[in-house]
Scaffold this motif. Structure first.
Motif, PDB file in Angstrom:
ATOM      1  N   THR A 131       0.824  -1.215   0.000  1.00  0.00           N
ATOM      2  CA  THR A 131       0.000   0.000   0.000  1.00  0.00           C
ATOM      3  C   THR A 131       0.861   1.270   0.000  1.00  0.00           C
ATOM      4  O   THR A 131       0.357   2.349   0.282  1.00  0.00           O
ATOM      5  CB  THR A 131      -0.925   0.022   1.231  1.00  0.00           C
ATOM      6  N   ALA A 132       2.151   1.124  -0.329  1.00  0.00           N
ATOM      7  CA  ALA A 132       3.058   2.267  -0.312  1.00  0.00           C
ATOM      8  C   ALA A 132       2.481   3.429  -1.127  1.00  0.00           C
ATOM      9  O   ALA A 132       1.900   3.214  -2.190  1.00  0.00           O
ATOM     10  CB  ALA A 132       4.416   1.858  -0.881  1.00  0.00           C
ATOM     11  N   PRO A 133       2.609   4.673  -0.648  1.00  0.00           N
ATOM     12  CA  PRO A 133       3.394   5.060   0.533  1.00  0.00           C
ATOM     13  C   PRO A 133       2.611   5.039   1.841  1.00  0.00           C
ATOM     14  O   PRO A 133       3.096   5.558   2.840  1.00  0.00           O
ATOM     15  CB  PRO A 133       3.786   6.501   0.194  1.00  0.00           C
ATOM     16  N   PHE A 134       1.402   4.484   1.834  1.00  0.00           N
ATOM     17  CA  PHE A 134       0.567   4.543   3.032  1.00  0.00           C
ATOM     18  C   PHE A 134       0.753   3.295   3.881  1.00  0.00           C
ATOM     19  O   PHE A 134       0.954   2.190   3.365  1.00  0.00           O
ATOM     20  CB  PHE A 134      -0.908   4.697   2.643  1.00  0.00           C
TER      21      PHE A 134
ATOM     22  N   GLU B 156      -6.479   0.305   4.718  1.00  0.00           N
ATOM     23  CA  GLU B 156      -7.019  -0.661   3.767  1.00  0.00           C
ATOM     24  C   GLU B 156      -7.118   0.009   2.395  1.00  0.00           C
ATOM     25  O   GLU B 156      -7.106   1.235   2.281  1.00  0.00           O
ATOM     26  CB  GLU B 156      -8.393  -1.127   4.229  1.00  0.00           C
ATOM     27  N   GLN B 157      -7.238  -0.806   1.353  1.00  0.00           N
ATOM     28  CA  GLN B 157      -7.303  -0.268   0.006  1.00  0.00           C
ATOM     29  C   GLN B 157      -8.502   0.657  -0.166  1.00  0.00           C
ATOM     30  O   GLN B 157      -8.418   1.691  -0.841  1.00  0.00           O
ATOM     31  CB  GLN B 157      -7.371  -1.398  -1.017  1.00  0.00           C
ATOM     32  N   SER B 158      -9.615   0.334   0.463  1.00  0.00           N
ATOM     33  CA  SER B 158     -10.802   1.195   0.362  1.00  0.00           C
ATOM     34  C   SER B 158     -10.536   2.558   0.993  1.00  0.00           C
ATOM     35  O   SER B 158     -11.004   3.588   0.487  1.00  0.00           O
ATOM     36  CB  SER B 158     -11.994   0.527   1.045  1.00  0.00           C
ATOM     37  N   GLU B 159      -9.775   2.567   2.087  1.00  0.00           N
ATOM     38  CA  GLU B 159      -9.439   3.833   2.742  1.00  0.00           C
ATOM     39  C   GLU B 159      -8.505   4.657   1.858  1.00  0.00           C
ATOM     40  O   GLU B 159      -8.616   5.882   1.793  1.00  0.00           O
ATOM     41  CB  GLU B 159      -8.791   3.559   4.092  1.00  0.00           C
ATOM     42  N   ILE B 160      -7.593   3.975   1.181  1.00  0.00           N
ATOM     43  CA  ILE B 160      -6.675   4.674   0.277  1.00  0.00           C
ATOM     44  C   ILE B 160      -7.447   5.288  -0.886  1.00  0.00           C
ATOM     45  O   ILE B 160      -7.195   6.425  -1.297  1.00  0.00           O
ATOM     46  CB  ILE B 160      -5.585   3.711  -0.232  1.00  0.00           C
TER      47      ILE B 160
ATOM     48  N   ASP C  22      -1.966   8.961 -10.425  1.00  0.00           N
ATOM     49  CA  ASP C  22      -0.722   8.349  -9.971  1.00  0.00           C
ATOM     50  C   ASP C  22       0.267   9.407  -9.492  1.00  0.00           C
ATOM     51  O   ASP C  22       1.053   9.160  -8.568  1.00  0.00           O
ATOM     52  CB  ASP C  22      -0.089   7.522 -11.087  1.00  0.00           C
ATOM     53  N   SER C  23       0.233  10.573 -10.128  1.00  0.00           N
ATOM     54  CA  SER C  23       1.132  11.643  -9.684  1.00  0.00           C
ATOM     55  C   SER C  23       0.744  12.123  -8.292  1.00  0.00           C
ATOM     56  O   SER C  23       1.611  12.477  -7.486  1.00  0.00           O
ATOM     57  CB  SER C  23       1.109  12.811 -10.673  1.00  0.00           C
ATOM     58  N   MET C  24      -0.574  12.122  -7.997  1.00  0.00           N
ATOM     59  CA  MET C  24      -1.010  12.496  -6.652  1.00  0.00           C
ATOM     60  C   MET C  24      -0.462  11.522  -5.622  1.00  0.00           C
ATOM     61  O   MET C  24       0.049  11.920  -4.575  1.00  0.00           O
ATOM     62  CB  MET C  24      -2.539  12.530  -6.585  1.00  0.00           C
ATOM     63  N   ARG C  25      -0.564  10.253  -5.914  1.00  0.00           N
ATOM     64  CA  ARG C  25      -0.040   9.229  -5.015  1.00  0.00           C
ATOM     65  C   ARG C  25       1.478   9.373  -4.878  1.00  0.00           C
ATOM     66  O   ARG C  25       2.036   9.237  -3.785  1.00  0.00           O
ATOM     67  CB  ARG C  25      -0.411   7.846  -5.563  1.00  0.00           C
TER      68      ARG C  25
ATOM     69  N   SER D 277       4.051  10.476  -1.351  1.00  0.00           N
ATOM     70  CA  SER D 277       5.120   9.641  -0.805  1.00  0.00           C
ATOM     71  C   SER D 277       6.289  10.464  -0.273  1.00  0.00           C
ATOM     72  O   SER D 277       7.183   9.912   0.361  1.00  0.00           O
ATOM     73  CB  SER D 277       5.623   8.671  -1.879  1.00  0.00           C
ATOM     74  N   PHE D 278       6.270  11.777  -0.516  1.00  0.00           N
ATOM     75  CA  PHE D 278       7.390  12.611  -0.093  1.00  0.00           C
ATOM     76  C   PHE D 278       7.172  13.160   1.313  1.00  0.00           C
ATOM     77  O   PHE D 278       6.083  13.617   1.663  1.00  0.00           O
ATOM     78  CB  PHE D 278       7.599  13.773  -1.063  1.00  0.00           C
ATOM     79  N   LEU D 279       8.218  13.114   2.107  1.00  0.00           N
ATOM     80  CA  LEU D 279       8.192  13.724   3.428  1.00  0.00           C
ATOM     81  C   LEU D 279       8.367  15.224   3.274  1.00  0.00           C
ATOM     82  O   LEU D 279       9.189  15.694   2.483  1.00  0.00           O
ATOM     83  CB  LEU D 279       9.306  13.141   4.300  1.00  0.00           C
TER      84      LEU D 279
END
Length: 778
Positions: free
Chosen positions: A350-353, A357-361, A420-423, A427-429
């Motif tokens: 589930t990276a970066p999360f 769960e997938q539904s929450e993502i 995908d760019s949003m995801r 992923s960046f801190l």
């Protein structure tokens, strides 16, 4: 006796003479009439005395640091900040005169010799326009027409305006205006912007070849653009150097040597998304718009932030700002690289999360989609349906995305679905950092994120995050203030609960220590240094949550804080801005000073329009503030901040040491501070203080589900503290900043014992005082 033929010839010749004088005098009269009509405005409005005195040009608003440097500007199309003649390099003046108007100092706006030369040679011997004429052209009527009649009329107007300019201004003022009005390309409006953009210098500091290059661009800055046409610009620069040698401004040896050199650009773009202090400038944009709304001009009209040439004097120190940005740029790529290693799809599907769960993502990404600028634009500007918009998020498109490359911020051109760019970006801190002088309230550095171009949400003032253990000093302060406790007072480190119903608590609250270790007695100094939750709970039980909330509010915390016992462990969401202001009260002997970012605002003539007034209030006694500081010194002496002393690094794994502890801080001076880590390592904090500088740092993901899986890298001492350490190393290396290495000032009437040297400062064999990567710091 003359013959009839001879008489006729003489008469014919005299006829030609009469015609010549009639045409000649008629031409002169026509020319005089042409100029008279032009001066009367028959061919279009002419500038009067008032307009000539104050020619209308758009001037950018300049943002000035406390050390006199330009941090940036606000402008729409014209990035122009005028300078005076005395602020120009003499090489600029020499190059301009040699190239554009060698007789500039000898004529009064019109060069008769040059005009006659141009007429008889039909322009092949060079143009006849003087600097004054060219200035008139740029100020009042722009480019010439293709129509020959219109060109003649424009030239007449240009001559008249040039003569009037010569009467209105000195030669030096005309030269300064000419340099200030010209567009050098790449947002280089005027010589000050151009010299900064192309060479990162002030105009006064330009050398011969730099001045020659910029003067060469007067011929056509679009054609002679040093970024697009460096070879052509170099050739043009060499022509200017030739002209300077021709008119004895330089000798042949200098000309020959300089013509062999490259342009040596130091291209430093100036835009709203580039340069120094970008996040601070973003905050300042909102500050100024509010100020403009509340402070109209004397005539009732509004100031224009982008055209009126205001000067905003700020408290930001350009050197400290650079050190802060450099610290972020050094630490965050290393930390991010480790985060990517731990969050590969193989290790974390589930990276970066994490913990979702997938539904929450899916729900999270859908919310983010609807909050995006892309959604707003398509829905409200393009009137697209929700389905059309969602479909667009799943269509691959070409884009440039942010990346850390070789330890530096960069961009990668790629093809990616917007969803995908949003995801990818989640992923960046991120980070937020602010540094402030606690006595004056002057904010010295402000870093709201890792890259303003791609992450514009400001995490200094705009963003608020859970603060964890950095809230604990407020609890300790309230206990010291009310109960007169000493850092040496001991409390049992055993499980502790606050029963249901007390302080309005709906359920029994039983906080656990990090790692589940308990036992023995701890001094308050040791308990805060090691962030012991049970003892913090005992203290808030004694003083009450409302007392702590009231204190934090007086210290400048404006965010909502529910007066419940769990607040002791830092459950509220608070900004870096608020936390730095609050901690500064401890360093400022109990006096809260509201953070100040703007000291003065002036108009283009130097008239002061705004001057800040300090806002201060006494919050706690000098004694309470000092005792709290001594408690927080324990954090960097024996607690989670001890790595600032350069101790214990050999016990870490090599990769961990390289990323978060390998910097040679080795500070020996008194430092008070507090680390903080929230649930699941979603937020890492470090608040650090020396007597004349308080700095707060936060690091975390945009979403709380973006975090390290373990405390090893996810604690505040690993995520945030290194940025503070790097920043302070640079500040101390710059001796001109005078950052204190002295002790905090003790009050004269100190009655609370702060010397715990004779007290047992350790608790039991389970004491987690040793600073290891597995320390948990809630």
């Amino acid at each position: 006796m003359a013959t009839k033929k001879q008489t006729t010839t003489v008469q014919d010749f005299s006829k030609y003479i009469r015609w010549f004088w009639m045409v000649f005098l008629g031409g002169i009269l026509a020319l005089l009439l042409l100029f008279m009509l032009a001066s009367w405005g028959a061919f279009g409005e002419m500038p009067d005395h008032t307009v000539l005195e104050n020619p209308k040009t758009n001037l950018a608003t300049e943002i000035i640091s406390s050390d006199g440097k330009t941090l940036g500007k606000f402008y729409f199309n014209d990035n122009r900040t005028p300078v005076g003649y005395d602020d120009l390099s003499p090489f600029l003046v020499d190059a301009l005169i040699a190239t554009e108007d060698a007789r500039f100092k000898k004529h009064s706006g019109i060069d008769a010799r040059g005009t006659l030369r141009a007429v008889f040679k039909l322009g092949s011997g060079g143009g006849a326009s003087t600097i004054s004429q060219q200035l008139a052209k740029q100020l009042f009527h722009g480019e010439g027409s293709e129509n020959i009649i219109e060109r003649i009329l424009q030239k007449a107007k240009e001559w008249i305006i040039a003569i009037r300019l010569e009467r209105q201004y000195t030669k030096e003022e005309i030269i300064a205006q000419y340099f200030n009005i010209y567009d050098f390309g790449n947002n280089g409006d005027g010589i000050r912007s151009a010299s900064s953009i192309y060479f990162d210098k002030e105009p006064i500091d330009l050398d011969i070849k730099e001045a020659a290059m910029l003067v060469g661009m007067f011929k056509n800055s679009s054609l002679y653009n040093p970024r697009r046409n460096p070879e052509g610009v170099k050739n043009r620069r060499d022509v200017v150097l030739y002209q300077m040698e021709k008119y004895d401004f330089i000798n042949e040896t200098i000309k020959d040597s300089l013509q062999k050199t490259d342009l040596d650009l130091n291209y430093t773009p100036q835009s709203h998304r580039d340069g120094i202090a970008t996040y601070f400038r973003g905050y300042l944009d909102g500050f100024m718009k509010k100020w403009i709304k509340d402070n109209p001009k004397l005539d009732g009209t509004k100031w224009n932030l982008y055209n009126d040439g205001l000067k905003i004097y700020t408290t930001i120190d350009s050197r400290m700002q650079k050190y802060a940005e450099d610290a972020v740029q050094q630490h965050m790529p290393r930390l991010q690289a480790e985060f990517f290693v731990q969050n590969t799809p193989k290790r974390n599907p589930t990276a970066p999360f994490l913990d979702l769960e997938q539904s929450e993502i899916n729900d999270l990404l859908n919310r983010s989609m609807k909050q995006s600028e892309r959604w707003r634009h398509m829905k409200y500007d393009l009137k697209k349906s929700d389905k059309e918009i969602k479909d667009s998020f799943n269509k691959p498109s070409q884009m440039s995305v942010f990346a850390w490359k070789d330890g530096k911020a960069s961009e990668i051109d790629t093809i990616m679905k917007p969803i995908d760019s949003m995801r990818y970006y989640k992923s960046f801190l991120r980070t937020g950092m602010m540094s402030m002088d606690p006595q004056t309230g002057h904010v010295k550095a402000w870093v709201g994120g890792i890259n303003y171009r791609h992450f514009q949400y400001d995490m200094v003032k705009q963003g608020k995050r859970q603060i964890g253990s950095t809230f604990k000093p407020f609890v300790y302060t309230a206990a010291i203030d009310q109960l007169h406790l000493s850092p040496c007072d001991k409390f049992p480190d055993t499980p502790f609960c606050i029963e249901a119903g007390k302080f309005g608590n709906p359920e029994e609250w039983c906080p656990k220590n990090a790692g589940g270790s308990y036992g023995g007695q701890r001094t308050l100094k040791n308990a805060l240094a090691n962030s012991v939750n049970t003892i913090t709970a005992r203290l808030i039980d004694k003083v009450g949550p409302q007392t702590v909330v009231d204190l934090a509010t007086k210290l400048g915390i404006e965010s909502e804080m529910l007066p419940v016992p769990s607040i002791a462990l830092g459950t509220p969401d608070i900004s870096v801005y608020e936390m730095v202001g609050a901690y500064s009260s401890f360093a400022n002997q109990g006096v809260y000073t509201k953070p100040v970012m703007v000291t003065n605002i002036e108009d283009k003539n130097g008239t002061i329009l705004y001057q800040f007034k300090p806002e201060t209030r006494d919050v706690i006694s000098e004694e309470t503030a000092y005792v709290t500081v001594k408690l927080m010194e324990g954090v960097t002496q024996t607690g989670s901040g001890v790595r600032l002393r350069g101790k214990g690094a050999d016990s870490y794994r090599a990769d961990y040491r390289e990323i978060v502890t390998g910097y040679p801080y080795e500070f020996t001076n008194p430092i008070a501070g507090k680390t903080g880590t929230t649930q699941n390592q979603s937020d890492g904090w470090f608040m650090g203080m020396v007597p004349n500088l308080v700095t707060g740092v936060w690091v975390g993901g945009e979403e709380r589900a973006t975090h390290f899986a373990s405390i090893t890298y996810g604690q505040g001492a690993a995520m945030a503290l290194p940025i503070w350490g790097l920043y302070m190393k640079s500040c101390y290396a710059d001796e001109e900043l005078n950052i204190s290495k002295e002790d905090f000032v003790a009050p004269g009437n100190l009655s609370i014992n702060i010397d715990c040297s004779e007290e047992a400062n350790t608790a039991t064999d389970n004491d987690s005082e040793k600073d290891t990567p597995d320390d948990l710091d809630f």
